[in-house]
Structure formats: C-alpha cells, structure tokens
Design a protein around this motif. Structure first.
Motif, PDB file in Angstrom:
ATOM      1  N   GLY A 192       1.057  -1.218  -0.041  1.00  0.00           N
ATOM      2  CA  GLY A 192      -0.144   0.103   0.107  1.00  0.00           C
ATOM      3  C   GLY A 192       0.988   1.266  -0.085  1.00  0.00           C
ATOM      4  O   GLY A 192       1.914   0.977   0.121  1.00  0.00           O
ATOM      5  N   ARG A 193       0.234   2.323   0.169  1.00  0.00           N
ATOM      6  CA  ARG A 193       0.998   3.705  -0.068  1.00  0.00           C
ATOM      7  C   ARG A 193       1.978   3.814   1.091  1.00  0.00           C
ATOM      8  O   ARG A 193       2.949   4.243   0.707  1.00  0.00           O
ATOM      9  CB  ARG A 193      -0.024   4.899  -0.289  1.00  0.00           C
ATOM     10  N   SER A 194       1.299   3.508   2.283  1.00  0.00           N
ATOM     11  CA  SER A 194       2.146   3.862   3.533  1.00  0.00           C
ATOM     12  C   SER A 194       3.447   2.705   3.619  1.00  0.00           C
ATOM     13  O   SER A 194       4.652   3.238   3.884  1.00  0.00           O
ATOM     14  CB  SER A 194       1.485   3.507   4.670  1.00  0.00           C
ATOM     15  N   GLN A 195       3.173   1.552   3.066  1.00  0.00           N
ATOM     16  CA  GLN A 195       4.175   0.639   2.831  1.00  0.00           C
ATOM     17  C   GLN A 195       5.322   0.861   1.898  1.00  0.00           C
ATOM     18  O   GLN A 195       6.461   0.400   2.183  1.00  0.00           O
ATOM     19  CB  GLN A 195       3.502  -0.973   2.826  1.00  0.00           C
ATOM     20  N   ARG A 196       4.960   1.486   0.573  1.00  0.00           N
ATOM     21  CA  ARG A 196       5.881   1.901  -0.144  1.00  0.00           C
ATOM     22  C   ARG A 196       6.907   3.100   0.374  1.00  0.00           C
ATOM     23  O   ARG A 196       8.079   3.078   0.163  1.00  0.00           O
ATOM     24  CB  ARG A 196       5.136   2.395  -1.311  1.00  0.00           C
ATOM     25  N   ARG A 197       6.143   3.793   1.359  1.00  0.00           N
ATOM     26  CA  ARG A 197       6.907   4.808   1.906  1.00  0.00           C
ATOM     27  C   ARG A 197       8.208   4.289   2.700  1.00  0.00           C
ATOM     28  O   ARG A 197       9.308   4.880   3.060  1.00  0.00           O
ATOM     29  CB  ARG A 197       6.090   5.957   2.728  1.00  0.00           C
ATOM     30  N   ILE A 198       7.453   3.134   3.621  1.00  0.00           N
ATOM     31  CA  ILE A 198       8.331   2.590   4.377  1.00  0.00           C
ATOM     32  C   ILE A 198       9.642   2.019   3.705  1.00  0.00           C
ATOM     33  O   ILE A 198      10.876   2.026   4.284  1.00  0.00           O
ATOM     34  CB  ILE A 198       7.673   1.580   5.281  1.00  0.00           C
ATOM     35  N   LEU A 199       9.251   1.490   2.849  1.00  0.00           N
ATOM     36  CA  LEU A 199      10.307   0.614   1.657  1.00  0.00           C
ATOM     37  C   LEU A 199      11.431   1.710   1.309  1.00  0.00           C
ATOM     38  O   LEU A 199      12.674   1.472   1.355  1.00  0.00           O
ATOM     39  CB  LEU A 199       9.577  -0.120   0.483  1.00  0.00           C
ATOM     40  N   LYS A 200      10.971   2.882   1.010  1.00  0.00           N
ATOM     41  CA  LYS A 200      11.807   3.936   0.417  1.00  0.00           C
ATOM     42  C   LYS A 200      12.572   4.546   1.598  1.00  0.00           C
ATOM     43  O   LYS A 200      13.745   4.584   1.575  1.00  0.00           O
ATOM     44  CB  LYS A 200      10.882   5.192   0.024  1.00  0.00           C
ATOM     45  N   ARG A 201      11.899   4.712   2.807  1.00  0.00           N
ATOM     46  CA  ARG A 201      12.859   5.326   3.956  1.00  0.00           C
ATOM     47  C   ARG A 201      13.626   4.229   4.731  1.00  0.00           C
ATOM     48  O   ARG A 201      14.905   4.665   5.029  1.00  0.00           O
ATOM     49  CB  ARG A 201      11.831   5.526   5.165  1.00  0.00           C
ATOM     50  N   ALA A 202      13.393   3.173   4.592  1.00  0.00           N
ATOM     51  CA  ALA A 202      14.402   2.021   5.308  1.00  0.00           C
ATOM     52  C   ALA A 202      15.234   1.422   4.324  1.00  0.00           C
ATOM     53  O   ALA A 202      15.869   0.362   4.481  1.00  0.00           O
ATOM     54  CB  ALA A 202      13.620   1.263   6.123  1.00  0.00           C
ATOM     55  N   GLY A 203      14.853   1.525   2.948  1.00  0.00           N
ATOM     56  CA  GLY A 203      15.768   0.716   1.973  1.00  0.00           C
ATOM     57  C   GLY A 203      17.281   0.806   1.867  1.00  0.00           C
ATOM     58  O   GLY A 203      17.852  -0.043   1.299  1.00  0.00           O
ATOM     59  N   HIS A 204      17.765   1.725   2.966  1.00  0.00           N
ATOM     60  CA  HIS A 204      19.240   1.970   2.703  1.00  0.00           C
ATOM     61  C   HIS A 204      19.908   0.915   3.763  1.00  0.00           C
ATOM     62  O   HIS A 204      21.128   0.763   3.717  1.00  0.00           O
ATOM     63  CB  HIS A 204      19.556   3.173   3.178  1.00  0.00           C
ATOM     64  N   LEU A 205      19.033   0.306   4.319  1.00  0.00           N
ATOM     65  CA  LEU A 205      19.467  -0.512   5.401  1.00  0.00           C
ATOM     66  C   LEU A 205      20.095  -1.899   4.537  1.00  0.00           C
ATOM     67  O   LEU A 205      19.702  -2.207   3.618  1.00  0.00           O
ATOM     68  CB  LEU A 205      18.478  -1.361   6.420  1.00  0.00           C
ATOM     69  N   ALA A 206      21.117  -2.353   5.008  1.00  0.00           N
ATOM     70  CA  ALA A 206      21.945  -3.684   4.297  1.00  0.00           C
ATOM     71  C   ALA A 206      21.453  -4.924   5.314  1.00  0.00           C
ATOM     72  O   ALA A 206      21.595  -5.179   6.248  1.00  0.00           O
ATOM     73  CB  ALA A 206      23.355  -3.502   4.504  1.00  0.00           C
ATOM     74  N   ARG A 207      20.668  -6.034   4.394  1.00  0.00           N
ATOM     75  CA  ARG A 207      20.298  -7.068   4.930  1.00  0.00           C
ATOM     76  C   ARG A 207      21.517  -8.208   4.755  1.00  0.00           C
ATOM     77  O   ARG A 207      22.274  -8.201   3.747  1.00  0.00           O
ATOM     78  CB  ARG A 207      19.175  -7.800   3.965  1.00  0.00           C
ATOM     79  N   ARG A 208      21.559  -9.197   6.056  1.00  0.00           N
ATOM     80  CA  ARG A 208      22.589 -10.036   6.192  1.00  0.00           C
ATOM     81  C   ARG A 208      22.078 -11.201   6.728  1.00  0.00           C
ATOM     82  O   ARG A 208      21.510 -11.021   7.932  1.00  0.00           O
ATOM     83  CB  ARG A 208      23.812  -9.734   6.592  1.00  0.00           C
ATOM     84  N   ALA A 209      22.190 -12.456   6.062  1.00  0.00           N
ATOM     85  CA  ALA A 209      21.716 -13.599   6.483  1.00  0.00           C
ATOM     86  C   ALA A 209      22.710 -14.314   7.047  1.00  0.00           C
ATOM     87  O   ALA A 209      23.707 -14.437   6.699  1.00  0.00           O
ATOM     88  CB  ALA A 209      20.955 -14.604   5.576  1.00  0.00           C
ATOM     89  N   THR A 210      22.531 -15.010   8.282  1.00  0.00           N
ATOM     90  CA  THR A 210      23.619 -15.372   9.137  1.00  0.00           C
ATOM     91  C   THR A 210      23.019 -16.634   9.784  1.00  0.00           C
ATOM     92  O   THR A 210      21.835 -17.114   9.784  1.00  0.00           O
ATOM     93  CB  THR A 210      24.199 -14.674  10.162  1.00  0.00           C
ATOM     94  N   SER A 211      24.035 -17.616  10.231  1.00  0.00           N
ATOM     95  CA  SER A 211      23.609 -18.931  11.199  1.00  0.00           C
ATOM     96  C   SER A 211      22.822 -18.405  12.372  1.00  0.00           C
ATOM     97  O   SER A 211      23.196 -17.275  12.882  1.00  0.00           O
ATOM     98  CB  SER A 211      24.671 -19.886  11.190  1.00  0.00           C
ATOM     99  N   PRO A 212      21.959 -19.150  12.958  1.00  0.00           N
ATOM    100  CA  PRO A 212      21.586 -18.849  14.238  1.00  0.00           C
ATOM    101  C   PRO A 212      22.437 -18.925  15.339  1.00  0.00           C
ATOM    102  O   PRO A 212      22.481 -19.999  16.122  1.00  0.00           O
ATOM    103  CB  PRO A 212      20.334 -19.728  14.310  1.00  0.00           C
ATOM    104  N   TRP A 213      23.108 -17.887  15.669  1.00  0.00           N
ATOM    105  CA  TRP A 213      24.127 -17.965  16.645  1.00  0.00           C
ATOM    106  C   TRP A 213      24.011 -16.238  17.219  1.00  0.00           C
ATOM    107  O   TRP A 213      24.315 -15.620  16.801  1.00  0.00           O
ATOM    108  CB  TRP A 213      25.555 -18.189  15.861  1.00  0.00           C
TER     109      TRP A 213
END
Length: 268
Positions: free
Chosen positions: A82-103
């Motif tokens: 939705g519109r508000s969710q698209r704004r959230i994606l834009k505001r937080a889109g600079h965050l870097a995702r990293r998947a790690t082992s459950p440690w």
C-alpha cells in the motif's frame, strides 16, 4: 538397553495462564516436542496447521472458551504494498540485509534488551538474560537463519527466521525502538516478502493475528493475509467482521483437536 523416541509425536497441554493479547482472559497451548530425524517434516506439516515454533517445541493456542487467536500468513502472490508501505520501503531501503547462522552475539542481545525495555518492559521476556536469549536463537533443530539489518556499522533490526518447504516463518523479530520513523517492524515483514519472492516461496508466516488486540492490528494491513480457522486457511477479508467473544463451545475438546492433526507420514 537402547531406547528410541516414539514414532508418533506426543501432544500435551499447558496449564492456563494470563493471556498476553486480551485482558482478563486465560490462555492455554497445545504443544509437542520438535526433535529427531523427522523434525523438519514435522515443522513443515504443523506450520500449515496453525502451529508455531519456539526453540524445540511446536505449539498453537488451545484455550478452553476462546478461539480468537488465529495463525496468519501472507500469500506472496496476492501481496502488493500500500501507499504507506511503499513509503516505508523507501525510508528504510538503505538498510543492508545480512543472513547468518542462528548464533547469538552480544550485539544482538544489546539490541534485544533495548527493544524489550522500550516496547515490552512488562512482557514475558522482560527478564530474559543472555543465556536464555542464546537458547532462543540457537536451539533450533531445523533450517533457521538470523536476518540482520544494518545501517553502516550499527545493527538496527534482527529476525529469527525458519525456512519451511512452503515459505518463511518469522519466529521472532526485534529492532531499535527509537527509530519510529523507519517503521522497522513493518519493514522487516516487507523485506521477508521480498526474500520469499527471491526464493520462489509462496508464503510468509507471521505468527498469530488476534481481533480485539491493538498490538496485532498491523498484520491486517498486509494485502494477501490469510488466517487459519476451523482447520483451513482463508483470506482475512474484512478485519471488523471478526470478534473475540468468549463462548464455552468455541473450541473443540483436546482429544478431537489432536485426532485431526495431520502428521508428515499422512497419518492423523
């Protein structure tokens, strides 16, 4: 003498305790151990039937006179932001995702403590120490990942995620509570939808949706949301059409509930 675990999982019921979602009510859970060679298949099968994982236990609500809690998942193919969710994606889109082992790490625990103190200071996890946090993260008999979100060198959000045969199950997430502008809780869900799309998985499991519980309202804002009710997944539809009324016949006896559970080998 060598002993083996029973072929069929054994199911148990917890003692009643105060409900964390609806004031003045008591909750009860149906649960079974998650262990052995069949752990992954059991987790996949029971997740499709409204169960959730906590460490090496699978559970779902089984309250005596209330059936308000419903397992919720997003059908990725039917989701559009939705519109508000698209704004959230834009505001937080600079965050870097990293998947790690459950440690578990001290940095994660520090963020976890900050999140609890800021959002759930009186909740059931409020007194959790580093060792208990490590157990929550690391005691998983199935395929799990920690998804971290960083802003530069700073850890901003974390989600413990199980990888099922039909989707991603968001077991527990926490984040920097002071960054309200980024709406990190919603952003984590939006990013998990993106991960599911990348992996060609059809669903993102969100835990429980509870009508009448303000802390659960945000889940109903995701298009494509389904809830598990009366033994089947159905689109949520209009959230206001649901109620949290208590009725002595709203739930079936435990024995009937267990008899209807489908196990991985096709048995009930």
């Amino acid at each position: 003498m060598r002993h083996t675990l029973p072929i069929a999982p054994q199911f148990y019921v917890t003692a009643p305790q105060p409900c964390p979602y609806l004031e003045g009510r008591m909750e009860r859970k149906l649960f079974t151990a998650l262990q052995g060679d069949m752990a992954t298949k059991l987790n996949d099968a029971l997740s499709k039937q409204g169960f959730r994982r906590s460490q090496n236990v699978l559970y779902r609500p089984s309250c005596a006179e209330c059936s308000a809690c419903m397992s919720a998942r997003i059908d990725v193919s039917k989701f559009s932001p939705g519109r508000s969710q698209r704004r959230i994606l834009k505001r937080a889109g600079h965050l870097a995702r990293r998947a790690t082992s459950p440690w578990a790490t001290e940095e994660q625990y520090a963020l976890f403590r900050e999140y609890l103190d800021g959002r759930h200071a009186t909740g059931g996890m409020a007194d959790m120490d580093m060792f208990e946090f490590a157990a929550m993260v690391e005691e998983t008999p199935i395929r799990s990942r920690l998804i971290e979100y960083n802003e530069g060198a700073a850890l901003r959000a974390v989600c413990l995620t199980d990888i099922l045969d039909d989707g991603l199950s968001m077991v527990y997430s926490f984040f920097e509570p002071t960054l309200e502008r980024l709406s990190l809780g919603t952003y984590i869900i939006l990013d998990h939808i993106a991960i599911a799309q990348e992996l060609d998985l059809p669903y993102v499991y969100l835990g429980y949706w509870v009508p009448g519980s303000p802390k659960m309202d945000y889940k109903a804002k995701f298009k494509g949301l389904e809830v598990y009710r009366n033994g089947a997944w159905n689109p949520l539809g209009d959230p206001s059409a649901y109620d949290a009324d208590v009725h002595p016949l709203s739930t079936d006896p435990i024995a009937e509930q267990v008899a209807r559970i489908n196990l991985p080998d096709g048995r009930s």
